[in-house]
Design a protein around this motif. Structure first.
Motif, short mmCIF file in Angstrom:
data_model
loop_
_atom_site.label_atom_id
_atom_site.label_comp_id
_atom_site.label_asym_id
_atom_site.label_seq_id
_atom_site.Cartn_x
_atom_site.Cartn_y
_atom_site.Cartn_z
N PHE A 120 0.84 -1.19 0.00
CA PHE A 120 0.00 0.00 0.00
C PHE A 120 0.87 1.24 0.00
O PHE A 120 2.05 1.20 0.34
N ASN A 121 0.26 2.33 -0.42
CA ASN A 121 0.90 3.64 -0.43
C ASN A 121 0.18 4.53 0.57
O ASN A 121 -1.05 4.61 0.53
N LEU A 122 0.93 5.19 1.41
CA LEU A 122 0.36 6.20 2.30
C LEU A 122 0.92 7.54 1.86
O LEU A 122 2.10 7.83 2.05
N SER A 123 0.07 8.34 1.21
CA SER A 123 0.45 9.69 0.80
C SER A 123 0.01 10.66 1.88
O SER A 123 -1.07 10.51 2.45
N PHE A 124 0.85 11.67 2.13
CA PHE A 124 0.53 12.62 3.19
C PHE A 124 0.99 14.02 2.79
O PHE A 124 1.95 14.17 2.03
N SER A 125 0.26 15.01 3.26
CA SER A 125 0.67 16.40 3.10
C SER A 125 0.13 17.20 4.28
O SER A 125 -0.88 16.83 4.88
N PHE A 126 0.82 18.26 4.60
CA PHE A 126 0.42 19.14 5.70
C PHE A 126 0.49 20.57 5.21
O PHE A 126 1.48 20.99 4.61
N THR A 127 -0.60 21.31 5.46
CA THR A 127 -0.66 22.73 5.10
C THR A 127 -0.91 23.53 6.37
O THR A 127 -1.96 23.39 6.99
N PRO A 128 0.07 24.35 6.78
CA PRO A 128 -0.15 25.18 7.98
C PRO A 128 -1.29 26.17 7.73
O PRO A 128 -1.36 26.79 6.67
N MET A 129 -2.20 26.28 8.67
CA MET A 129 -3.30 27.24 8.58
C MET A 129 -3.97 27.35 9.95
O MET A 129 -3.75 26.52 10.82
N SER A 130 -4.79 28.37 10.11
CA SER A 130 -5.50 28.57 11.37
C SER A 130 -6.49 27.45 11.60
O SER A 130 -7.16 26.99 10.68
N VAL A 131 -6.59 27.02 12.86
CA VAL A 131 -7.52 25.97 13.26
C VAL A 131 -8.37 26.50 14.40
O VAL A 131 -7.86 27.14 15.33
N PHE A 132 -9.67 26.26 14.33
CA PHE A 132 -10.61 26.70 15.37
C PHE A 132 -11.34 25.50 15.95
O PHE A 132 -11.50 24.48 15.29
N ARG A 133 -11.78 25.63 17.18
CA ARG A 133 -12.49 24.54 17.85
C ARG A 133 -13.99 24.78 17.81
O ARG A 133 -14.46 25.86 18.17
N LEU A 134 -14.72 23.76 17.37
CA LEU A 134 -16.18 23.77 17.44
C LEU A 134 -16.58 22.87 18.59
O LEU A 134 -16.20 21.69 18.63
N SER A 135 -17.29 23.41 19.56
CA SER A 135 -17.80 22.63 20.69
C SER A 135 -19.30 22.51 20.52
O SER A 135 -19.99 23.53 20.37
N VAL A 136 -19.82 21.29 20.53
CA VAL A 136 -21.25 21.07 20.42
C VAL A 136 -21.73 20.28 21.63
O VAL A 136 -21.03 19.41 22.14
N SER A 137 -22.90 20.62 22.10
CA SER A 137 -23.53 19.90 23.22
C SER A 137 -25.04 19.99 23.03
O SER A 137 -25.52 20.67 22.13
N ASN A 138 -25.77 19.30 23.89
CA ASN A 138 -27.22 19.27 23.71
C ASN A 138 -27.93 18.96 25.02
O ASN A 138 -27.34 18.43 25.95
N THR A 139 -29.22 19.28 25.03
CA THR A 139 -30.07 18.90 26.15
C THR A 139 -30.43 17.42 26.01
O THR A 139 -30.12 16.80 25.00
N ALA A 140 -31.11 16.88 27.01
CA ALA A 140 -31.63 15.52 26.90
C ALA A 140 -32.65 15.49 25.75
O ALA A 140 -33.26 16.50 25.42
N GLY A 141 -32.77 14.31 25.13
CA GLY A 141 -33.76 14.15 24.08
C GLY A 141 -33.20 14.10 22.69
O GLY A 141 -33.96 14.08 21.71
N GLY A 142 -31.87 14.07 22.57
CA GLY A 142 -31.30 14.00 21.23
C GLY A 142 -29.79 13.98 21.25
O GLY A 142 -29.17 13.94 22.31
N SER A 143 -29.23 14.00 20.07
CA SER A 143 -27.78 14.01 19.92
C SER A 143 -27.40 14.94 18.78
O SER A 143 -28.26 15.38 18.01
N VAL A 144 -26.09 15.25 18.70
CA VAL A 144 -25.59 16.18 17.70
C VAL A 144 -24.40 15.54 16.98
O VAL A 144 -23.57 14.90 17.61
N ALA A 145 -24.33 15.73 15.68
CA ALA A 145 -23.18 15.27 14.89
C ALA A 145 -22.80 16.37 13.90
O ALA A 145 -23.70 17.06 13.41
N PRO A 146 -21.54 16.57 13.59
CA PRO A 146 -20.41 15.84 14.14
C PRO A 146 -20.12 16.25 15.57
O PRO A 146 -20.66 17.24 16.05
N ARG A 147 -19.22 15.50 16.20
CA ARG A 147 -18.86 15.81 17.57
C ARG A 147 -17.94 17.02 17.60
O ARG A 147 -17.47 17.48 16.57
N SER A 148 -17.67 17.49 18.80
CA SER A 148 -16.76 18.63 18.98
C SER A 148 -15.40 18.30 18.40
O SER A 148 -14.97 17.14 18.44
N GLY A 149 -14.71 19.31 17.89
CA GLY A 149 -13.38 19.06 17.35
C GLY A 149 -12.81 20.27 16.63
O GLY A 149 -13.44 21.32 16.54
#
Length: 188
Positions: free
Chosen positions: A107-136
């Motif tokens: 197999f081939n594993l190709s990789f690249s990295f591009t420096p750039m700004s990264v921000f955090r998304l935090s998600v949460s919820n009340t009872a009765g459901g769920s949220v996707a995607p998760r925080s990250g």
């Protein structure tokens, strides 16, 4: 940026090794990556002779690696995995390549990295459901679709946080850190 060529024929899984992309670990090969800056890490197993499963984990202990992202495009008729993931500076990431259904070969594993700004998304919820995607983490200007999924006998009510909305799904563009809270309510 580059490509690593490897053969997993003699590889095995380690005790406690996580499964990736819902596949049981079998003939896995691992690498680690520690970026010096925030940015976007792109991984691909394109042009491999086997249907390869790809996983990206955070941490150093094989028995306790939280999954960051995984890819097994077999259902889409594609024999390669692809991951594009925002990563944080000085965090240790573990990259897994395994043969789907225990297959082995080159197999081939190709990789690249591009420096750039990264921000955090935090998600949460009340009872009765769920949220996707998760925080990250997400890179600057990345469009993120967030879905609030109510449980039975509940309905989605609204989003709270820097964006107040009744839209579901809700698409946001990451330009800074954000925290969103999904509210669910029981059916009357």
């Amino acid at each position: 940026q580059g490509t690593v060529k490897a053969d997993n024929a003699a590889a095995t899984s380690e005790f406690g090794e996580p499964s990736s992309a819902s596949q049981v670990a079998g003939k896995s090969v691992w690498w680690h990556y520690r970026p010096d800056a925030d940015g976007l890490l792109a991984l691909s197993t394109e042009a491999s002779s086997i249907d390869a499963v790809l996983g990206l984990y955070l941490g150093s202990c094989v028995t306790n690696l939280p999954l960051v992202a995984s890819s097994d495009n077999a259902d889409a008729g594609v024999a390669s995995g692809r991951i594009r993931q925002a990563v944080r500076a000085l965090e240790t990431y573990r990259i897994l390549v395994d043969g789907r259904l225990g297959r082995s070969g080159m197999f081939n594993l190709s990789f690249s990295f591009t420096p750039m700004s990264v921000f955090r998304l935090s998600v949460s919820n009340t009872a009765g459901g769920s949220v996707a995607p998760r925080s990250g983490p997400y890179v600057r200007n990345e469009r993120v679709m967030i879905v609030a999924a109510p449980e039975s006998n509940y309905q989605f009510d609204s989003w709270d946080g820097p964006i107040i909305s009744r839209e579901n799904p809700l698409t946001i563009v990451m330009t800074n850190d954000a925290a969103l809270f999904a509210k669910f309510r029981p059916y009357p």
